[in-house]
Motif scaffolding. Structure first.
Motif, short mmCIF file in Angstrom:
data_model
loop_
_atom_site.label_atom_id
_atom_site.label_comp_id
_atom_site.label_asym_id
_atom_site.label_seq_id
_atom_site.Cartn_x
_atom_site.Cartn_y
_atom_site.Cartn_z
N ASP A 82 0.83 -1.23 0.00
CA ASP A 82 0.00 0.00 0.00
C ASP A 82 0.86 1.28 0.00
OD1 ASP A 82 0.83 -0.37 2.63
OD2 ASP A 82 -1.17 -0.28 3.53
N ARG A 90 -4.42 13.58 -8.57
CA ARG A 90 -5.21 12.58 -7.85
C ARG A 90 -6.67 12.63 -8.29
NH1 ARG A 90 -7.93 11.26 -3.05
NH2 ARG A 90 -8.52 13.43 -2.89
N ALA A 110 -7.95 5.82 -13.75
CA ALA A 110 -7.21 4.82 -12.96
C ALA A 110 -8.13 3.65 -12.61
CB ALA A 110 -6.62 5.45 -11.70
N GLU A 111 -9.31 3.98 -12.18
CA GLU A 111 -10.28 2.96 -11.81
C GLU A 111 -10.59 2.05 -13.00
OE1 GLU A 111 -13.95 2.01 -9.19
OE2 GLU A 111 -12.34 3.40 -8.76
N ASP A 144 -7.52 -0.29 -13.91
CA ASP A 144 -6.87 -1.09 -12.87
C ASP A 144 -5.51 -0.50 -12.49
OD1 ASP A 144 -6.74 -3.11 -11.06
OD2 ASP A 144 -5.96 -4.60 -12.47
N VAL A 145 -5.45 0.82 -12.48
CA VAL A 145 -4.21 1.52 -12.11
C VAL A 145 -4.41 2.10 -10.72
CG1 VAL A 145 -2.84 3.60 -12.61
CG2 VAL A 145 -3.56 2.10 -14.48
N ARG A 146 -3.38 2.01 -9.89
CA ARG A 146 -3.52 2.52 -8.52
C ARG A 146 -2.80 3.85 -8.35
NH1 ARG A 146 -0.93 -0.02 -3.77
NH2 ARG A 146 -0.38 2.17 -3.52
N ARG A 147 -3.41 4.76 -7.62
CA ARG A 147 -2.78 6.04 -7.30
C ARG A 147 -2.17 5.94 -5.90
NH1 ARG A 147 -7.72 9.49 -7.20
NH2 ARG A 147 -8.51 7.50 -6.47
N PHE A 154 -1.28 5.87 -2.04
CA PHE A 154 -2.10 5.67 -0.85
C PHE A 154 -1.45 6.40 0.32
CE2 PHE A 154 -2.65 3.15 3.08
CZ PHE A 154 -4.00 3.40 3.29
N LEU A 168 1.94 6.42 -10.43
CA LEU A 168 0.86 5.51 -10.78
C LEU A 168 1.41 4.09 -10.70
CD1 LEU A 168 -0.55 7.31 -13.97
CD2 LEU A 168 -1.58 7.27 -11.67
N PRO A 213 -1.06 -2.00 -13.99
CA PRO A 213 -1.37 -3.41 -13.71
C PRO A 213 -0.25 -4.36 -14.14
CG PRO A 213 -2.75 -2.54 -15.48
CD PRO A 213 -1.99 -1.38 -14.93
#
Ligand SMILES: Cc1ncc(COP(=O)(O)O)c(C=O)c1O
Length: 378
Positions: free
Chosen positions: A106, A267, A274-275, A278-281, A283, A297, A300
């Protein structure tokens, strides 16, 4: 090709040239003059520190930490594999053995749950790196270190002015290293600082920074001549660097508010894309206030990340990956590192992408970066 939107541009706050001219006019451009004192006093007052010493880099601040801890060949230092080489090199230079710990998926900070397993009777230090300025789980780390009488040296290259549970990063370990390299929020080109949070290290730190001599005490009139008293090197920066840095520190609020705006913009405007992909910003836990050092970023896959870098490059936008896991480097392998030792570091290293981020990134340019990303579908 030359990039229209670079990854980084060193920030200029405004008073740099004036302060450089002042230092030159004063006729003192070697280390430890008026501007060096101003920078140290700034850190000590703003962050409530015992002592801050400017250094020539974060690398050198880490080397000073290794000297201060009197590390010996065979001693072990636990540090994340996902970090810059200096986090390890500074200790390896003293003959210590780096023990690589994996990171949390995370925050990308060292996984404190794995610390106990990696401790040995030879463990002398733990080096938490606050990745992107988001604080490590310092309560757990400090508790383990205290129970086993191990030093905690924060590598806070990214995290100046970040906080963990309301306390400034860089004030939590006995020692903490900072960077003013041109990619950092506050810069003088190349530079750093060592924060000393345990008074036991204060006097030797001055000596180590002054080539192993007691010159600092001499200048304070505490001894009548100065001489070689310990190990040391030349770790103090010139007044010219301190003058440049002080202009930046003075503009703390202005610089941090620009960076906050840039970080929040990414952000917010990349949330939907991103959603969908399947990309995560990044945390940021509720326990942390971060200093808006970087926006990354997490793609995936490696293929997705590489294709996105190429897609942005074709549009004149430079995005970059970050650390290659140290346990898989040539040096890391010489300490026994092998594939699979730190699986989270290995996958994160393949998938992480940093976006253009600098104080003067305009909203129009940032909108171009966001639009270019939104046109990419993997
Ligand atoms: C985590 C970390 N530690 C240390 C350093 C070294 O900093 P410097 O270039 O000031 O020596 C860096 C460089 O960016 C870094 O990312």
């Amino acid at each position: 090709m030359s990039h229209r939107i670079p990854f980084n541009k060193p920030g200029v706050a405004g008073n740099e040239s004036r302060y450089l001219a002042e230092a030159i006019a004063r006729g003192h451009i070697s280390g430890d003059g008026e501007f060096t004192r101003k920078c140290s006093a700034f850190f000590e007052q703003e962050l409530g520190l015992q002592k801050a010493l400017l250094t020539t880099s974060c690398t050198h601040a880490l080397e000073m930490a290794a000297l201060l801890l009197k590390l010996q060949p065979g001693d072990e230092v636990i540090l994340p594999s996902f970090t810059f080489v200096s986090t390890a090199n500074a200790f390896v230079l003293r003959g210590a053995r780096p023990v690589f710990i994996d990171i949390r998926p995370d925050t990308l900070n060292l996984d404190e749950q794995q610390l106990e397993r990696l401790l040995s009777p030879r463990t002398r230090a733990i080096v938490p790196v606050h990745y992107a300025g988001v604080g490590c789980e310092m309560d757990v780390i400090l508790d383990i270190a205290k129970r086993h009488d191990i030093a905690v040296v924060e590598d806070n290259a990214h995290g100046l002015f970040g906080k963990f549970r309301g306390k400034y990063l860089g004030t939590l370990g006995c020692l903490a290293a900072h960077s003013f390299h041109e990619t950092k929020n506050f810069t003088c080109g190349e530079g750093g600082a060592l924060f000393i949070n345990d008074a036991r290290y204060a006097e030797r730190a001055e000596i180590i920074r002054e080539k192993g001599t007691n010159r600092t005490q001499f200048f304070r009139g505490q001894v009548d001549k100065y001489t070689w008293v310990d190990l040391g090197s030349s770790y103090l920066p010139s007044e010219l660097l301190a003058a440049f840095l002080y202009a930046q520190l003075e503009a703390r609020e202005q610089i941090q508010s620009k960076r906050r705006r840039i970080w929040e913009y990414y952000r917010q405007h990349l949330a939907e894309w991103a959603e969908q992909h399947d990309v995560r910003r990044p945390f940021v836990p509720e326990t942390c206030e971060h200093p808006f050092h970087m926006f990354y970023l997490l793609a995936p896959s490696l293929e997705f990340r590489q294709a996105l870098i190429a897609h942005l490059k074709a549009r004149g936008i430079l995005s970059v990956f970050h650390y290659l896991p140290l346990h898989l480097s040539a040096m890391g392998k010489s300490f026994g590192g092998k594939s699979g030792d730190c699986p989270v570091s290995e996958t994160i290293s393949d998938r992480l992408l940093r976006l253009p981020f600098y104080n003067d990134l305009s909203e129009a340019d940032q909108a171009r970066v966001v639009e270019a990303i939104q046109e990419f579908h993997g």
